[in-house]
Structures are given as structure tokens and as C-alpha cells.
Write an enzyme that holds these catalytic residues in place. Structure first.
Site, short mmCIF file in Angstrom:
data_model
loop_
_atom_site.label_atom_id
_atom_site.label_comp_id
_atom_site.label_asym_id
_atom_site.label_seq_id
_atom_site.Cartn_x
_atom_site.Cartn_y
_atom_site.Cartn_z
N TYR A 42 -2.17 -0.18 10.34
CA TYR A 42 -2.26 -0.57 8.92
C TYR A 42 -0.98 -0.16 8.19
CZ TYR A 42 -4.60 -1.04 4.29
OH TYR A 42 -4.95 -1.40 3.02
N SER A 46 0.85 -1.20 0.00
CA SER A 46 0.00 0.00 0.00
C SER A 46 0.89 1.24 0.00
CB SER A 46 -0.87 -0.04 1.27
OG SER A 46 -1.32 1.23 1.61
N1 LIG Z 1 -8.67 -0.07 -1.29
C1 LIG Z 1 -7.50 0.52 -1.31
O1 LIG Z 1 -7.39 1.74 -1.50
C2 LIG Z 1 -6.27 -0.29 -1.13
C3 LIG Z 1 -5.05 0.33 -1.38
C4 LIG Z 1 -3.88 -0.38 -1.18
C5 LIG Z 1 -3.94 -1.69 -0.78
N2 LIG Z 1 -5.15 -2.28 -0.57
C6 LIG Z 1 -5.14 -3.69 -0.19
O2 LIG Z 1 -5.78 -4.44 -1.22
C7 LIG Z 1 -6.27 -5.67 -0.68
C8 LIG Z 1 -7.73 -5.85 -1.06
O3 LIG Z 1 -8.50 -4.91 -0.33
P1 LIG Z 1 -9.84 -4.21 -0.83
O4 LIG Z 1 -9.61 -2.75 -0.70
O5 LIG Z 1 -10.32 -4.80 -2.10
O6 LIG Z 1 -10.78 -4.58 0.38
P2 LIG Z 1 -12.08 -5.50 0.51
O7 LIG Z 1 -12.51 -5.29 1.93
O8 LIG Z 1 -13.04 -5.25 -0.59
O9 LIG Z 1 -11.49 -6.98 0.34
C9 LIG Z 1 -10.84 -7.70 1.33
C10 LIG Z 1 -11.31 -9.16 1.26
O10 LIG Z 1 -10.55 -9.93 2.20
C11 LIG Z 1 -11.42 -10.83 2.85
N3 LIG Z 1 -10.89 -11.19 4.17
C12 LIG Z 1 -10.88 -10.44 5.30
N4 LIG Z 1 -10.31 -11.13 6.29
C13 LIG Z 1 -9.96 -12.34 5.80
C14 LIG Z 1 -9.33 -13.49 6.35
N5 LIG Z 1 -8.95 -13.53 7.64
N6 LIG Z 1 -9.14 -14.57 5.56
C15 LIG Z 1 -9.52 -14.55 4.26
N7 LIG Z 1 -10.12 -13.47 3.68
C16 LIG Z 1 -10.33 -12.39 4.44
C17 LIG Z 1 -12.73 -10.06 2.98
O11 LIG Z 1 -13.83 -10.94 3.18
C18 LIG Z 1 -12.78 -9.33 1.64
O12 LIG Z 1 -13.47 -10.10 0.66
C19 LIG Z 1 -6.00 -5.58 0.82
O13 LIG Z 1 -4.78 -6.22 1.12
C20 LIG Z 1 -5.86 -4.09 1.07
O14 LIG Z 1 -5.12 -3.83 2.22
C21 LIG Z 1 -6.30 -1.62 -0.73
O1 LIG Z 2 -7.33 6.63 3.66
C1 LIG Z 2 -6.74 5.60 3.91
O2 LIG Z 2 -5.95 5.50 4.83
C2 LIG Z 2 -7.00 4.38 3.08
O3 LIG Z 2 -7.80 4.71 1.99
C3 LIG Z 2 -5.68 3.77 2.63
O4 LIG Z 2 -4.98 3.25 3.69
C4 LIG Z 2 -5.88 2.74 1.53
O5 LIG Z 2 -6.67 1.69 1.99
C5 LIG Z 2 -4.60 2.26 0.94
O6 LIG Z 2 -4.02 1.22 1.68
C6 LIG Z 2 -3.59 3.29 0.54
O7 LIG Z 2 -2.74 2.75 -0.43
#
Ligand SMILES: NC(=O)c1ccc[n+]([C@@H]2O[C@H](COP(=O)([O-])OP(=O)(O)OC[C@H]3O[C@@H](n4cnc5c(N)ncnc54)[C@H](O)[C@@H]3O)[C@@H](O)[C@H]2O)c1
Ligand SMILES: O=C(O)[C@@H](O)[C@@H](O)[C@H](O)[C@H](O)CO
Length: 273
Positions: free
Chosen positions: A167, A154
Site C-alpha cells: 500500500y 496517503s
Molecule cells: N481511510 C484513510 O485513512 C485513508 C487515508 C489516506 C488515503 N485513503 C484513500 O482514500 C480513498 C478512499 O478510501 P476509503 O478509506 O474511503 O475506503 P473505502 O473502502 O470506504 O472506499 C473505497 C471504495 O472503493 C471501491 N472500490 C474498491 N475496488 C474498486 C474497483 N476495482 N473499482 C471501483 N471501485 C472500487 C469500494 O467499493 C469502496 O466503495 C482510497 O484511495 C484510500 O486509499 C484513505
Molecule cells: O494504519 C494504516 O496503515 C492505515 O490506516 C493507513 O494506511 C491509512 O489508510 C492511510 O492511507 C494513511 O494516510
């Protein structure tokens, strides 16, 4: 040389933890539509059921397995199930992760009050969940002599974001572990095992909704600030990640190992001035 060889995932078996979430379900759809066998490991049965229906409608070969990435026994069972169904595993994408409101500082909750169990929850899900799945599927890759792991880091791993100390630290650990494991696998098992990560910018998903949007759907001050600091002035979409995932999976990138690729519309390049 055929350019389509560069992105060939046909008949590769790709295991995606958190595969029913917003970002990773798009990976399941796209990689599946390109001919990969998709294995979705997630905690949410309802999200997996919905996704499975969609994948079936598109004739995508897949299985969904309710699996907690924090339970090694469940991961081992998922590995066996995957081999039983598809005969082999080629790629693990460690997508399960996210933040939690209880581990987030706010006007009502100071850093000094953040509960230990909330901090532990976030650290476990992001770091330990990646670590345990890498142990289970990485051992299979070590025995097979090849395989690939792609982690999800991230922006907060490069520089911590305000309000989310757990986080941020957990994703920094994911980036660090990506490098560690890449080296360890090459030194000890095979030069054909690669471990890389993507670091998405900001996408509107379930785990950060409470930080980025108000109840009426408008953006919070933080949401607006993110856009101001993203030169492309938009949030990312799950599709934005796909070409990098395809590139990392490709055998044509066989010398790419131990890197964390930002996919962030320029966020990490911008000093704010
Ligand atoms: N959304 C963002 O801006 C962003 C940015 C950078 C990184 N990420 C990362 O991307 C990845 C996907 O996140 P997202 O934003 O699509 O969120 P999301 O909440 O839509 O998806 C996360 C998924 O993980 C599953 N999950 C949660 N706990 C679990 C467990 N113990 N075992 C198995 N599955 C589990 C949830 O049921 C969900 O389907 C994560 O690692 C998140 O940290 C997200
Ligand atoms: O505002 C925030 O902190 C989140 O939107 C971010 O932490 C996001 O989930 C990503 O991990 C950033 O890359």
C-alpha cells in the site's frame, strides 16, 4: 470579486471512482449539494444504491455506474454514459483505493510470506486503477483542451508506514504519477489541464478498520500510536477533505498543478519528538 466564485462547482460534471466509499461518498454529497453533476463509479452495488437514494432525496443530479477501475472497457463505457447524461466531464477524482489484510505484515505473517497476488491486488487497485481511469478520462480532457484530475495519495507515500509495504509503495506511485501526468498533459495537450492529489491523514474507514480498531471497537496499539503522532490528536473525517477538493477544482487555482496536499492534522510535520 465574489468569494463564492472561488468555490463554484455548479454544473460541473465530476466523476468519482470509489465514489460510494466512506471518503468519496462525502465528496459526492457535498459537491452535489453545491450544484455539481455527480457520477459515482464503484464496484459495490449495495453502497451505490444506498448513496443514490440519499442523493436523490437531496435532489442531487447524479448517476451511479457499476465500474471496475481495473477494466478499461468498463471505464470507457462509463465515460460514454456520463457524456450521454451530462453532455460533458470536467473533473475526475480517482478515489478507488485501499489496503488489504493479506498484503499486510503481522505477528502471524512475515514480510517474506506476503503472497504475490495480494501485493499485486493492492498495487493494481491503487496505482493501476488511477492510471487506467486517467487514461480514459484524461484522453477526453486532452481532446477537450481542459479538465482536472485529482488523485488520492496517503501519508504512507511521504514515508512508508510499518506493516503495509504494498500500500505504501502503491501510494508513492500515485504521488509520483500525479506529478508525471501534470507535466505530460501541459507539455503535450493543454495548459488548462491540471493534475493534483490530496494525501489524507488517518480516517477510520472500511479498508483500514482491521488495522485501527479491535473487534470491540476500541483502538489497536497502532490506532493509538497514530493519534499520539497526530498533533491534533484525532482521526480525520471525510468532511476535512472537502475544502481542499473545492480549492483544487476551482478555476481560481488555475496555476496549481502537480502537487500533493497533505490533510493530516499535522501528522507529516511531526518528527515524533
Ligand atoms: N481511510 C484513510 O485513512 C485513508 C487515508 C489516506 C488515503 N485513503 C484513500 O482514500 C480513498 C478512499 O478510501 P476509503 O478509506 O474511503 O475506503 P473505502 O473502502 O470506504 O472506499 C473505497 C471504495 O472503493 C471501491 N472500490 C474498491 N475496488 C474498486 C474497483 N476495482 N473499482 C471501483 N471501485 C472500487 C469500494 O467499493 C469502496 O466503495 C482510497 O484511495 C484510500 O486509499 C484513505
Ligand atoms: O494504519 C494504516 O496503515 C492505515 O490506516 C493507513 O494506511 C491509512 O489508510 C492511510 O492511507 C494513511 O494516510
Amino acid at each position: 470579486m465574489n468569494i463564492s466564485d472561488f468555490f463554484d462547482v455548479k454544473d460541473k460534471t465530476i466523476v468519482i471512482t470509489g465514489g460510494a466509499g466512506i471518503i468519496c461518498s462525502e465528496m459526492a454529497r457535498t459537491l452535489g449539494s453545491l450544484g455539481a453533476n455527480i457520477v459515482v463509479l464503484d464496484l459495490s452495488e449495495s453502497a451505490m444504491e444506498k448513496l443514490s437514494k440519499e442523493l436523490s432525496e437531496k435532489n442531487i443530479k447524479h448517476i451511479v455506474l457499476k465500474t471496475n477501475v481495473l477494466e478499461k472497457e468498463q471505464l470507457l463505457k462509463a465515460k460514454e454514459e456520463t457524456i450521454l447524461n451530462f453532455g460533458k466531464i470536467d473533473v475526475l477524482i480517482n478515489g478507488a483505493g485501499g489496503n488489504h489484510p493479506s498484503a499486510t505484515t503481522s505477528q502471524d505473517k512475515s514480510f517474506f510470506e506476503l503472497p504475490q497476488d495480494a501485493v499485486q491486488w493492492v498495487f493494481n487497485l491503487n496505482f493501476l486503477g488511477t492510471f487506467l481511469a486517467s487514461q480514459v478520462f484524461g484522453e477526453y480532457f486532452a481532446e477537450k483542451g481542459e479538465g482536472q484530475i485529482i488523485n488520492i495519495s496517503s501519508m504512507n507515500a511521504f514515508r512508508p508506514l510499518t506493516n503495509i509495504p504494498a500500500y505504501s509503495a502503491a501510494k508513492a506511485a500515485v504521488s509520483n504519477f500525479t506529478q508525471w501526468l501534470a507535466v505530460h498533459m501541459n507539455h503535450n495537450y493543454s495548459k488548462k489541464i491540471r493534475v493534483n492529489a490530496v494525501a489524507p491523514g488517518f480516517l477510520l474507514t472500511n479498508q483500514n478498520k482491521f488495522l485501527l480498531t479491535n473487534d470491540d471497537g476500541s483502538l489497536t496499539t497502532r490506532g493509538n500510536k497514530i493519534l499520539e503522532h497526530t498533533p491534533m490528536e484525532r482521526f480525520g473525517t471525510p468532511q476535512d477533505l472537502i475544502s481542499t477538493i473545492l480549492w483544487l477544482i476551482s478555476e481560481k487555482s488555475s496555476f496549481v498543478n502537480g502537487i500533493v496536499v497533505p490533510i493530516d492534522g499535522g501528522f507529516s510535520a511531526y518528527s515524533g519528538v
